[in-house]
Design an enzyme around this catalytic site. Structure first.
Site, PDB file in Angstrom:
ATOM      1  N   THR A 130      -6.245   7.558   6.667  1.00 64.77           N
ATOM      2  CA  THR A 130      -6.634   7.634   5.249  1.00 64.77           C
ATOM      3  C   THR A 130      -6.634   6.254   4.599  1.00 64.77           C
ATOM      4  O   THR A 130      -6.774   6.131   3.387  1.00 64.77           O
ATOM      5  CB  THR A 130      -5.697   8.575   4.456  1.00 64.77           C
ATOM      6  OG1 THR A 130      -4.395   7.988   4.398  1.00 64.77           O
ATOM      7  CG2 THR A 130      -5.617   9.951   5.086  1.00 64.77           C
ATOM      8  N   HIS A 155       3.586  11.013   5.665  1.00 67.19           N
ATOM      9  CA  HIS A 155       2.793  10.998   6.902  1.00 67.19           C
ATOM     10  C   HIS A 155       3.632  10.433   8.033  1.00 67.19           C
ATOM     11  O   HIS A 155       4.106   9.289   7.947  1.00 67.19           O
ATOM     12  CB  HIS A 155       1.538  10.137   6.721  1.00 67.19           C
ATOM     13  CG  HIS A 155       0.516  10.774   5.840  1.00 67.19           C
ATOM     14  ND1 HIS A 155      -0.460  10.064   5.187  1.00 67.19           N
ATOM     15  CD2 HIS A 155       0.329  12.080   5.515  1.00 67.19           C
ATOM     16  CE1 HIS A 155      -1.211  10.908   4.493  1.00 67.19           C
ATOM     17  NE2 HIS A 155      -0.754  12.134   4.667  1.00 67.19           N
ATOM     18  N   HIS A 206       5.445   7.093   6.325  1.00 71.57           N
ATOM     19  CA  HIS A 206       5.226   6.454   5.026  1.00 71.57           C
ATOM     20  C   HIS A 206       4.824   7.519   4.011  1.00 71.57           C
ATOM     21  O   HIS A 206       4.665   8.687   4.366  1.00 71.57           O
ATOM     22  CB  HIS A 206       4.151   5.372   5.164  1.00 71.57           C
ATOM     23  CG  HIS A 206       2.842   5.929   5.589  1.00 71.57           C
ATOM     24  ND1 HIS A 206       2.425   5.965   6.901  1.00 71.57           N
ATOM     25  CD2 HIS A 206       1.852   6.537   4.881  1.00 71.57           C
ATOM     26  CE1 HIS A 206       1.238   6.545   6.967  1.00 71.57           C
ATOM     27  NE2 HIS A 206       0.877   6.911   5.762  1.00 71.57           N
ATOM     28  N   GLU A 227      -2.218  13.240  -0.669  1.00 74.37           N
ATOM     29  CA  GLU A 227      -3.595  12.954  -0.261  1.00 74.37           C
ATOM     30  C   GLU A 227      -4.315  14.268   0.021  1.00 74.37           C
ATOM     31  O   GLU A 227      -5.412  14.503  -0.463  1.00 74.37           O
ATOM     32  CB  GLU A 227      -3.598  12.035   0.959  1.00 74.37           C
ATOM     33  CG  GLU A 227      -3.010  10.672   0.623  1.00 74.37           C
ATOM     34  CD  GLU A 227      -3.568   9.570   1.487  1.00 74.37           C
ATOM     35  OE1 GLU A 227      -3.385   9.629   2.705  1.00 74.37           O
ATOM     36  OE2 GLU A 227      -4.203   8.642   0.912  1.00 74.37           O
ATOM     37  N   HIS A 256       2.874   8.847   0.129  1.00 72.93           N
ATOM     38  CA  HIS A 256       1.789   8.762  -0.847  1.00 72.93           C
ATOM     39  C   HIS A 256       2.163   9.572  -2.081  1.00 72.93           C
ATOM     40  O   HIS A 256       2.706  10.667  -1.970  1.00 72.93           O
ATOM     41  CB  HIS A 256       0.493   9.350  -0.279  1.00 72.93           C
ATOM     42  CG  HIS A 256      -0.003   8.655   0.940  1.00 72.93           C
ATOM     43  ND1 HIS A 256      -0.849   7.577   0.894  1.00 72.93           N
ATOM     44  CD2 HIS A 256       0.228   8.885   2.254  1.00 72.93           C
ATOM     45  CE1 HIS A 256      -1.128   7.171   2.122  1.00 72.93           C
ATOM     46  NE2 HIS A 256      -0.486   7.952   2.974  1.00 72.93           N
ATOM     47  N   HIS A 316       0.829  -1.208   0.000  1.00 73.79           N
ATOM     48  CA  HIS A 316       0.000   0.000   0.000  1.00 73.79           C
ATOM     49  C   HIS A 316       0.861   1.255   0.000  1.00 73.79           C
ATOM     50  O   HIS A 316       0.443   2.318  -0.421  1.00 73.79           O
ATOM     51  CB  HIS A 316      -0.893   0.047   1.243  1.00 73.79           C
ATOM     52  CG  HIS A 316      -1.762  -1.144   1.417  1.00 73.79           C
ATOM     53  ND1 HIS A 316      -2.611  -1.581   0.436  1.00 73.79           N
ATOM     54  CD2 HIS A 316      -1.927  -1.994   2.456  1.00 73.79           C
ATOM     55  CE1 HIS A 316      -3.258  -2.655   0.864  1.00 73.79           C
ATOM     56  NE2 HIS A 316      -2.859  -2.932   2.085  1.00 73.79           N
TER      57      HIS A 316
HETATM   58 ZN   LIG Z   1      -0.668   8.000   4.980  1.00 70.18          ZN
END
Ligand SMILES: [Zn+2]
Length: 246
Positions: free
Chosen positions: A197, A130, A111, A117, A113, A86
């Protein structure tokens, strides 16, 4: 008693931060964000929650507040890089912490994204980090860092060097990574109350998004996108009755 509390909160974080139980979810097709709430009863908040994340930060709707500076007590305690399918996640020893609302929140993992986001005035950034913290009662505080394209990011470079290409792989970091060096110089932030999220989309998460973006290079972004193979961002969620403080 204290020990039990800490053990419990760690367990809930693992649950929250990783797979959301054994239910498979993802970012595409029949297990994508639109369907998360239907995949498991445990994911119901993804569908019915009214305080979900991420959100668009519409600057003209933000509310001036006397937000206190976040106190950072970060050390170079990042140890492993994991590809969980993910995201790419860095696991710390949990010694770094921030102080917000008079409480210590310990950094457990951070981590990434791509694209971002959170959006600002409807605009996506290419990348977002994040930093996930938890206090002794299991409350979660996440710091969001927005990235724009520019210079190579030195701390990311150390992580990318050990980035596992294969899902399920965990690699020890070979250089010291200090999460403090990921933060922008200007520590002003937006604050709002939101959720995880990713499933189970649990609410009551304290969100802090730095106003100032930092930089990563085109190559660094390309490497992350190639390893992920799909955009790993949940779409923005309705703000509903919430206010974003600045
Ligand atoms: Zn995140």
């Amino acid at each position: 008693m204290k020990k039990t509390l800490i053990a419990l909160s760690l367990a809930s974080l693992c649950f929250a931060g990783e797979h959301g139980g054994n239910t498979q979810w993802g970012y595409e097709g029949s297990i994508g964000p639109k369907h998360w709430g239907d995949l498991s009863p445990q994911f119901i908040m993804c569908k019915i929650g009214k305080n979900q994340s991420p959100v668009d930060i519409n600057i003209k709707d933000t509310v001036k507040a006397c937000l206190k500076p976040i106190k950072f007590n970060y050390i170079a305690d990042a140890r492993y890089v994991v590809n969980n399918g993910h995201t790419i996640k860095v696991i710390t020893t949990g010694q770094s912490y921030i102080v917000v609302d008079g409480k210590r929140f310990y950094l457990r993992q951070f981590h990434f994204h791509a694209p971002s986001e959170h959006t600002v005035n409807g605009k996506y950034y290419p990348f977002e980090a994040h930093l996930v913290h938890i206090d002794k009662n299991g409350n979660i505080a996440v710091i969001g860092i927005l990235f724009k394209l520019g210079k190579e990011n030195g701390e990311l470079a150390k992580i990318w060097k050990n980035m596992p290409q294969q899902v399920g792989k965990k690699v020890a970091l070979t250089s010291k990574v200090n999460p403090y060096l990921l933060l922008p110089k200007n520590k002003e932030y937006y604050r709002y109350s939101g959720s995880l999220t990713t499933p189970p989309c649990s609410e009551g998460v304290r969100w802090f998004i730095f106003k100032e973006p930092v930089e990563l290079s085109k190559d660094q972004l390309a490497k992350f996108k190639k390893v992920m193979g799909f955009p790993n961002n949940r779409p923005v969620q309705p703000i509903n009755a919430r206010k974003i403080l600045k």
